[in-house]
Design a protein around this motif. Structure first.
Motif, PDB file in Angstrom:
ATOM      1  N   THR A   1       2.803   8.505 -10.701  1.00  0.00           N
ATOM      2  CA  THR A   1       1.995   7.294 -10.630  1.00  0.00           C
ATOM      3  C   THR A   1       1.007   7.453  -9.496  1.00  0.00           C
ATOM      4  O   THR A   1       1.393   7.709  -8.355  1.00  0.00           O
ATOM      5  CB  THR A   1       2.872   6.049 -10.385  1.00  0.00           C
TER       6      THR A   1
ATOM      7  N   SER B   1       2.648   4.315  -1.557  1.00  0.00           N
ATOM      8  CA  SER B   1       2.300   5.043  -2.768  1.00  0.00           C
ATOM      9  C   SER B   1       2.769   6.478  -2.655  1.00  0.00           C
ATOM     10  O   SER B   1       2.848   7.029  -1.552  1.00  0.00           O
ATOM     11  CB  SER B   1       0.782   5.011  -2.969  1.00  0.00           C
TER      12      SER B   1
ATOM     13  N   TYR C   1       0.802  -1.222   0.000  1.00  0.00           N
ATOM     14  CA  TYR C   1       0.000   0.000   0.000  1.00  0.00           C
ATOM     15  C   TYR C   1       0.839   1.278   0.000  1.00  0.00           C
ATOM     16  O   TYR C   1       0.281   2.369   0.047  1.00  0.00           O
ATOM     17  CB  TYR C   1      -0.948  -0.007   1.200  1.00  0.00           C
TER      18      TYR C   1
ATOM     19  N   SER D   1      -2.389   8.720  -3.644  1.00  0.00           N
ATOM     20  CA  SER D   1      -3.510   7.790  -3.731  1.00  0.00           C
ATOM     21  C   SER D   1      -4.829   8.530  -3.587  1.00  0.00           C
ATOM     22  O   SER D   1      -4.911   9.604  -2.991  1.00  0.00           O
ATOM     23  CB  SER D   1      -3.403   6.703  -2.656  1.00  0.00           C
TER      24      SER D   1
ATOM     25  N   SER E   1       0.585   6.029   2.098  1.00  0.00           N
ATOM     26  CA  SER E   1       0.663   6.920   0.942  1.00  0.00           C
ATOM     27  C   SER E   1       1.326   8.235   1.361  1.00  0.00           C
ATOM     28  O   SER E   1       0.998   8.786   2.410  1.00  0.00           O
ATOM     29  CB  SER E   1      -0.736   7.207   0.384  1.00  0.00           C
TER      30      SER E   1
ATOM     31  N   ASP F   1      -2.256   5.847  -7.334  1.00  0.00           N
ATOM     32  CA  ASP F   1      -2.965   4.622  -6.991  1.00  0.00           C
ATOM     33  C   ASP F   1      -4.414   4.950  -6.666  1.00  0.00           C
ATOM     34  O   ASP F   1      -4.698   5.728  -5.747  1.00  0.00           O
ATOM     35  CB  ASP F   1      -2.284   3.929  -5.819  1.00  0.00           C
TER      36      ASP F   1
END
Length: 389
Positions: free
Chosen positions: A257, A151, A149, A154, A291, A259
């Motif tokens: 990127t 990130s 998880y 997110s 995150s 999520d």
């Protein structure tokens, strides 16, 4: 005290009932479905029989249910309702005038509207966190969770692209003028925070066309909301939110990127990894905690309130980047406890800045976490509720 809790599929049930028990109350769980009608006589009679047999001191629910209020009014039992959804059309039921009601709204602007209209026993009550659940859970997380998880950015939530949410595209058989007017209205609202003008902008000629469309929206017979309210809050506000969320994710996906955790498996945006939905209790806190930046993009029908998602992020020790909501300023300091944006175009630059400035980001996480766990727990909110009864 003995409290009967209306147990439907709502976020926060476990946290609220656990906190009631921590305060020494006995909690009875009564099963409920939001599909139950105000006029379900069979359900109402069964519920009244249960009330008479178990004699609770109060009935409590997340959200407001007219059929529950009607039964409590008949039996002379106080009904405590804590509403964290907006829109919530049940608030426009005639049962809102029942003397048994004690209704707590998470949105200050909405609360003031009801209070100014003369409704008795309406109170402002923001949402909360449950550190008793979150702290041990996150302290003992596994390395696998951290990897899974972790990130940079997110977002957890609906994109309102699912057919059940996308009511805007049901507005067929309307004139080109009406379609163009609504498209322009949605685009204008998307660039304005702190003021929702959608309902006021629905003119009589536009409403006449909408009500003759393939998706007419008429008030219920037992309530006072208008068709303008229904179209503005359930159709247009969702459309604004859908476009805003898609735009922000698209902008971020060009350089980061992201999520995404959402129910719509068909969502595909360059740079955005769609992981599907996640469990509120067992998984979501790990996402927020691991995150680096968590997005809150509020549903536009929430006029001033702080969404539950924002409390969940800060309560999990996560960094919160949110759109502007005026209620934040009653409790939190921008740039110290959280960060807000005032236009979608600002989001990529804010993300770049806080990903680069780790010490500043960590300090904001710490401040937000300490403030919500010190001042915004379910136990404290329940104490506020009982103090006004």
């Amino acid at each position: 005290m003995k409290i009967l809790f209306i147990n439907w599929n709502s976020f926060g049930n476990e946290d609220l009932t656990a906190s009631l028990k921590e305060l020494g109350h006995e909690v009875l769980l009564y099963p409920f479905s939001k599909s139950i009608s105000f006029y379900d006589r069979k359900w109402e009679q069964a519920f009244i029989s249960y009330l008479r047999k178990n004699t609770p001191d109060y009935v409590f629910s997340f959200a407001y249910f007219p059929i529950v209020s009607k039964a409590c009014e008949a039996e002379g039992i106080l009904y405590l309702s804590w509403v964290y959804d907006s829109p919530h059309v049940a608030l426009y039921s005639y049962t809102m005038l029942n003397r048994c009601n004690r209704i707590f709204l998470f949105d200050k602007e909405l609360c003031l509207t009801f209070q100014k209209s003369g409704f008795p026993h309406i109170y402002y009550l923001p949402m909360a966190v449950n550190p008793s659940r979150l702290a041990p859970m996150l302290a003992g997380q596994s390395e696998k969770n951290i990897r899974q998880y972790g990130s940079d950015v997110s977002f957890v939530g609906s994109l309102y692209s699912e057919p059940k949410h996308d009511l805007y595209n049901r507005l067929t058989n309307i004139s080109p003028y009406t379609k163009g007017y609504l498209d322009g209205l949605v685009q204008a609202q998307m660039h304005v925070y702190g003021c929702n003008f959608l309902e006021d902008a629905l003119t009589p000629d536009i409403m006449e066309d909408l009500l003759q469309s393939d998706y007419p929206m008429l008030p219920a017979s037992d309530s006072v909301e208008s068709s303008e309210y229904l179209y503005a809050q359930y159709v247009l506000s969702r459309r604004v939110t859908a476009l805003e969320r898609e735009k922000i994710l698209t902008l971020l996906g060009q350089s980061h990127t992201v999520d995404l955790y959402t129910h719509d498996a068909s969502v595909s945006i360059k740079g955005v990894r769609n992981h599907g939905p996640v469990d509120y209790y067992d998984v979501m806190p790990f996402i927020f905690h691991n995150s680096k930046i968590n997005l809150n993009i509020s549903l536009r029908s929430i006029h001033s309130g702080i969404p539950l998602r924002a409390f969940d992020i800060m309560g999990s020790g996560g960094f919160l980047l949110s759109n502007y909501q005026s209620d934040f300023l009653d409790f939190f300091v921008p740039g110290e406890d959280f960060v807000f944006y005032e236009a979608p175009e600002q989001v990529p630059a804010l993300v770049r800045y806080y990903l680069t400035n780790e010490a500043e980001r960590a300090a904001i996480c710490k401040n937000g976490y300490e403030k919500v766990t010190r001042n915004h727990t379910y136990r404290q909110r329940l104490e506020e509720i009982f103090s006004v009864l």
